[in-house]
Structures are given as structure tokens and as C-alpha cells.
Design a protein around this motif. Structure first.
Motif, PDB file in Angstrom:
ATOM      1  N   GLN A 280      -2.190  13.232   9.724  1.00 56.86           N
ATOM      2  CA  GLN A 280      -1.660  13.940   8.556  1.00 56.86           C
ATOM      3  C   GLN A 280      -2.712  14.835   7.915  1.00 56.86           C
ATOM      4  N   LEU A 281      -3.948  14.359   7.840  1.00 56.73           N
ATOM      5  CA  LEU A 281      -5.021  15.167   7.273  1.00 56.73           C
ATOM      6  C   LEU A 281      -5.322  16.382   8.154  1.00 56.73           C
ATOM      7  N   LEU A 282      -5.249  16.188   9.466  1.00 63.97           N
ATOM      8  CA  LEU A 282      -5.456  17.320  10.376  1.00 63.97           C
ATOM      9  C   LEU A 282      -4.365  18.376  10.221  1.00 63.97           C
ATOM     10  N   LEU A 283      -3.190  17.923   9.768  1.00 64.37           N
ATOM     11  CA  LEU A 283      -2.081  18.848   9.500  1.00 64.37           C
ATOM     12  C   LEU A 283      -2.104  19.355   8.060  1.00 64.37           C
ATOM     13  N   ASP A 284      -3.171  19.009   7.322  1.00 65.32           N
ATOM     14  CA  ASP A 284      -3.304  19.379   5.908  1.00 65.32           C
ATOM     15  C   ASP A 284      -2.163  18.838   5.056  1.00 65.32           C
ATOM     16  N   ASP A 285      -1.649  17.671   5.458  1.00 64.22           N
ATOM     17  CA  ASP A 285      -0.555  17.057   4.702  1.00 64.22           C
ATOM     18  C   ASP A 285      -1.123  15.914   3.857  1.00 64.22           C
ATOM     19  N   SER A 286      -1.955  16.273   2.874  1.00 62.78           N
ATOM     20  CA  SER A 286      -2.585  15.246   2.040  1.00 62.78           C
ATOM     21  C   SER A 286      -1.568  14.526   1.163  1.00 62.78           C
ATOM     22  N   ASP A 287      -0.454  15.175   0.862  1.00 64.10           N
ATOM     23  CA  ASP A 287       0.581  14.530   0.043  1.00 64.10           C
ATOM     24  C   ASP A 287       1.145  13.294   0.740  1.00 64.10           C
ATOM     25  N   ALA A 288       1.217  13.339   2.075  1.00 62.86           N
ATOM     26  CA  ALA A 288       1.679  12.175   2.830  1.00 62.86           C
ATOM     27  C   ALA A 288       0.538  11.206   3.101  1.00 62.86           C
ATOM     28  N   ALA A 289      -0.667  11.741   3.330  1.00 66.37           N
ATOM     29  CA  ALA A 289      -1.801  10.899   3.713  1.00 66.37           C
ATOM     30  C   ALA A 289      -2.281  10.005   2.575  1.00 66.37           C
ATOM     31  N   LYS A 290      -2.313  10.534   1.348  1.00 65.01           N
ATOM     32  CA  LYS A 290      -2.886   9.777   0.231  1.00 65.01           C
ATOM     33  C   LYS A 290      -2.137   8.485  -0.083  1.00 65.01           C
ATOM     34  N   PRO A 291      -0.797   8.521  -0.225  1.00 65.81           N
ATOM     35  CA  PRO A 291      -0.122   7.256  -0.518  1.00 65.81           C
ATOM     36  C   PRO A 291      -0.206   6.249   0.621  1.00 65.81           C
ATOM     37  N   LEU A 292      -0.201   6.745   1.869  1.00 67.41           N
ATOM     38  CA  LEU A 292      -0.334   5.824   2.994  1.00 67.41           C
ATOM     39  C   LEU A 292      -1.727   5.196   3.000  1.00 67.41           C
ATOM     40  N   ALA A 293      -2.756   6.001   2.735  1.00 64.20           N
ATOM     41  CA  ALA A 293      -4.120   5.466   2.682  1.00 64.20           C
ATOM     42  C   ALA A 293      -4.237   4.388   1.599  1.00 64.20           C
ATOM     43  N   ALA A 294      -3.618   4.636   0.451  1.00 65.84           N
ATOM     44  CA  ALA A 294      -3.653   3.645  -0.628  1.00 65.84           C
ATOM     45  C   ALA A 294      -2.946   2.362  -0.210  1.00 65.84           C
ATOM     46  N   ARG A 295      -1.833   2.519   0.507  1.00 68.55           N
ATOM     47  CA  ARG A 295      -1.088   1.345   0.971  1.00 68.55           C
ATOM     48  C   ARG A 295      -1.910   0.545   1.980  1.00 68.55           C
ATOM     49  N   LEU A 296      -2.644   1.254   2.830  1.00 66.86           N
ATOM     50  CA  LEU A 296      -3.484   0.575   3.816  1.00 66.86           C
ATOM     51  C   LEU A 296      -4.598  -0.206   3.145  1.00 66.86           C
ATOM     52  N   VAL A 297      -5.215   0.379   2.133  1.00 67.24           N
ATOM     53  CA  VAL A 297      -6.252  -0.331   1.378  1.00 67.24           C
ATOM     54  C   VAL A 297      -5.696  -1.636   0.827  1.00 67.24           C
ATOM     55  N   GLN A 298      -4.499  -1.571   0.266  1.00 72.08           N
ATOM     56  CA  GLN A 298      -3.885  -2.762  -0.311  1.00 72.08           C
ATOM     57  C   GLN A 298      -3.577  -3.805   0.760  1.00 72.08           C
ATOM     58  N   GLU A 299      -3.047  -3.345   1.898  1.00 71.46           N
ATOM     59  CA  GLU A 299      -2.715  -4.270   2.984  1.00 71.46           C
ATOM     60  C   GLU A 299      -3.966  -4.956   3.521  1.00 71.46           C
ATOM     61  N   PHE A 300      -5.027  -4.171   3.782  1.00 71.41           N
ATOM     62  CA  PHE A 300      -6.269  -4.746   4.281  1.00 71.41           C
ATOM     63  C   PHE A 300      -6.871  -5.707   3.263  1.00 71.41           C
ATOM     64  N   SER A 301      -6.869  -5.324   1.999  1.00 70.51           N
ATOM     65  CA  SER A 301      -7.452  -6.165   0.951  1.00 70.51           C
ATOM     66  C   SER A 301      -6.684  -7.472   0.814  1.00 70.51           C
ATOM     67  N   ASP A 302      -5.360  -7.391   0.815  1.00 71.79           N
ATOM     68  CA  ASP A 302      -4.532  -8.593   0.674  1.00 71.79           C
ATOM     69  C   ASP A 302      -4.761  -9.562   1.825  1.00 71.79           C
ATOM     70  N   ALA A 303      -4.987  -8.997   3.021  1.00 74.31           N
ATOM     71  CA  ALA A 303      -5.171  -9.842   4.202  1.00 74.31           C
ATOM     72  C   ALA A 303      -6.634 -10.242   4.414  1.00 74.31           C
ATOM     73  N   GLY A 304      -7.540  -9.652   3.599  1.00 76.40           N
ATOM     74  CA  GLY A 304      -8.960  -9.961   3.752  1.00 76.40           C
ATOM     75  C   GLY A 304      -9.535  -9.465   5.058  1.00 76.40           C
ATOM     76  N   LEU A 305      -9.054  -8.327   5.511  1.00 68.35           N
ATOM     77  CA  LEU A 305      -9.456  -7.805   6.822  1.00 68.35           C
ATOM     78  C   LEU A 305     -10.249  -6.509   6.699  1.00 68.35           C
ATOM     79  N   ASN A 306     -11.160  -6.315   7.651  1.00 65.55           N
ATOM     80  CA  ASN A 306     -11.824  -5.043   7.894  1.00 65.55           C
ATOM     81  C   ASN A 306     -12.320  -4.374   6.612  1.00 65.55           C
ATOM     82  N   ARG A 307     -13.322  -4.955   5.987  1.00 65.38           N
ATOM     83  CA  ARG A 307     -13.842  -4.443   4.709  1.00 65.38           C
ATOM     84  C   ARG A 307     -14.391  -3.025   4.827  1.00 65.38           C
TER      85      ARG A 307
END
Length: 219
Positions: free
Chosen positions: A185-212
Motif C-alpha cells: 500500500q505504501l508503494l502505491l502511495d495509499d497511506s490512507d489504507a496503510a495507516k489504519p492497518l499498521a495500527a491494527r497490526l501493532v495492536q494485534e502483535f502487542s495483545d499477543a506479545g509477539l515480535n516486539r
């Protein structure tokens, strides 16, 4: 394993018996990331199984050695070993080989070869009814598409894969799929789609205690 080896030694073990125990030990060592020790044992086992003409265990041991080399980052050696392994007519072994060779090609910057191998692995695993390995091969397809610059195709593929990983509660693999979606998405300059997904990934990783490190990179 030490006790099993001692008990069998008292009854006069064959080299094949010892190799079977060492094969189990090598598997355990690999999970402990003691790759050098595991590699030495696997090479010993391959020699013994080949000498006894035990084709089934020889193939399994060679697959384990190839996968160890992939995990250790020695992709050229893994490709040389697995590429020369004869597994014709052994669908599951062939699928495992194609999947491992796909990742070798990814890391050796041959995305076109990787795409071909991942596609074949996905087909074979699907035919065998192996659902999770099928999804993992499909993830490889998405990774290859991304590296080939087929960004829209990669996003579509990886979104399906990510959803399946989440369904199976494989959070880390779902997150890795998500990271590649964000990259595309970033390579396509679609930051509007990339930002919320990135935030969701941070939350998923944090909740699961994975890949700091991944969390820190995305945060």
C-alpha cells in the motif's frame, strides 16, 4: 533420548537404531536453535539411512536438513540440497520441497522462480487437504507477487491469506501478511489504507506479545 540410547545400547543397537534416535535429537536441537549441532547429526543420519536404503527416512532427513539450512539463512546450500532430492510421486514431500525452495528463491532475489514454486506447493497441499500449509504456500505467492511489483495482485492475495491466518488464530503469521500488505500500500502511495492497518497490526502483535521489533517499527 539419552536414556533410550543407553537402553538400546545394552541390547546391541544397529547403526540404523542410533540414527533414528539422533534424528529425533536433531529435531529437538533445531527447535532450540542449536543449528550447528542439529546439522551435524542430520548429516550423520542421512549417511546411515542411505546406507540402509531406507528411502523414506532418508527423504525425511534431507527435508529436515534443507529446512534447517533455510532457517539458518544458508539459502544457496538449501536450494542445492533440496533441488537435487528425488521425491517424484511423494506429494507431501514434493509440496514441502517446493515451499522451502520458494523461500530460498525469495531470499536469493528470484521472485519469478519463487512464484512458480509457491503456486505448485499451494496446489499440492490443497490436493492433500492440508489447510494450514496451503495458506502458508499462498502467503508465499503473495510475497512473490509483491517482489515482482504486482502490487494490486499482492494486496488481494495477502488480504485473503491474512483473513485465513486470523481464522486459524495464527496471529504472528497474520501479522506478517499484514506487514506485506502495508508495504504494498505504501508503494502505491495509499497511506490512507496503510495507516489504519499498521495500527491494527501493532495492536494485534502487542495483545499477543509477539515480535516486539515489528511493533516498534510500526509504532
Amino acid at each position: 533420548l539419552d536414556r533410550a540410547e543407553e537402553q538400546l545400547a545394552a541390547h546391541g543397537m544397529l547403526a540404523h537404531d542410533i540414527a533414528m534416535i539422533h534424528f529425533c535429537r536433531a529435531t529437538l536441537l533445531q527447535h532450540l536453535r542449536r543449528f550447528d549441532e542439529a546439522h551435524a547429526l542430520l548429516n550423520e543420519c542421512r549417511y546411515v539411512f542411505r546406507g540402509y536404503r531406507d528411502t523414506k527416512l532418508y527423504v525425511k532427513c534431507t527435508l529436515a536438513t534443507g529446512n534447517l539450512l533455510v532457517r539458518r539463512g544458508d539459502y544457496r546450500a538449501a536450494r542445492e540440497m533440496l533441488g537435487g532430492l528425488s521425491v517424484a510421486g511423494q506429494s507431501e514431500s514434493e509440496a514441502i520441497v517446493q515451499l522451502a525452495l520458494g523461500w530460498c528463491s525469495i531470499h536469493l532475489f528470484d521472485a519469478a522462480d519463487a512464484l512458480r514454486r509457491f503456486t505448485e506447493a499451494e496446489r499440492l497441499f490443497h490436493r492433500l487437504g492440508r489447510n494450514i500449509p496451503t495458506v502458508r504456500a499462498a502467503y508465499g505467492v503473495g510475497s512473490a507477487l509483491l517482489r515482482l511489483g504486482r502490487l494490486d495482485d499482492a494486496i488481494s492475495q495477502l488480504q485473503v491469506v491474512r483473513a485465513k491466518f486470523l481464522l486459524e488464530k495464527l496471529i504472528e503469521e497474520a501479522g506478517l501478511s499484514g506487514l506485506e500488505i502495508v508495504e504494498a500500500q505504501l508503494l502505491l502511495d495509499d497511506s490512507d489504507a496503510a495507516k489504519p492497518l499498521a495500527a491494527r497490526l501493532v495492536q494485534e502483535f502487542s495483545d499477543a506479545g509477539l515480535n516486539r521489533r515489528a511493533v516498534a517499527a510500526l509504532a
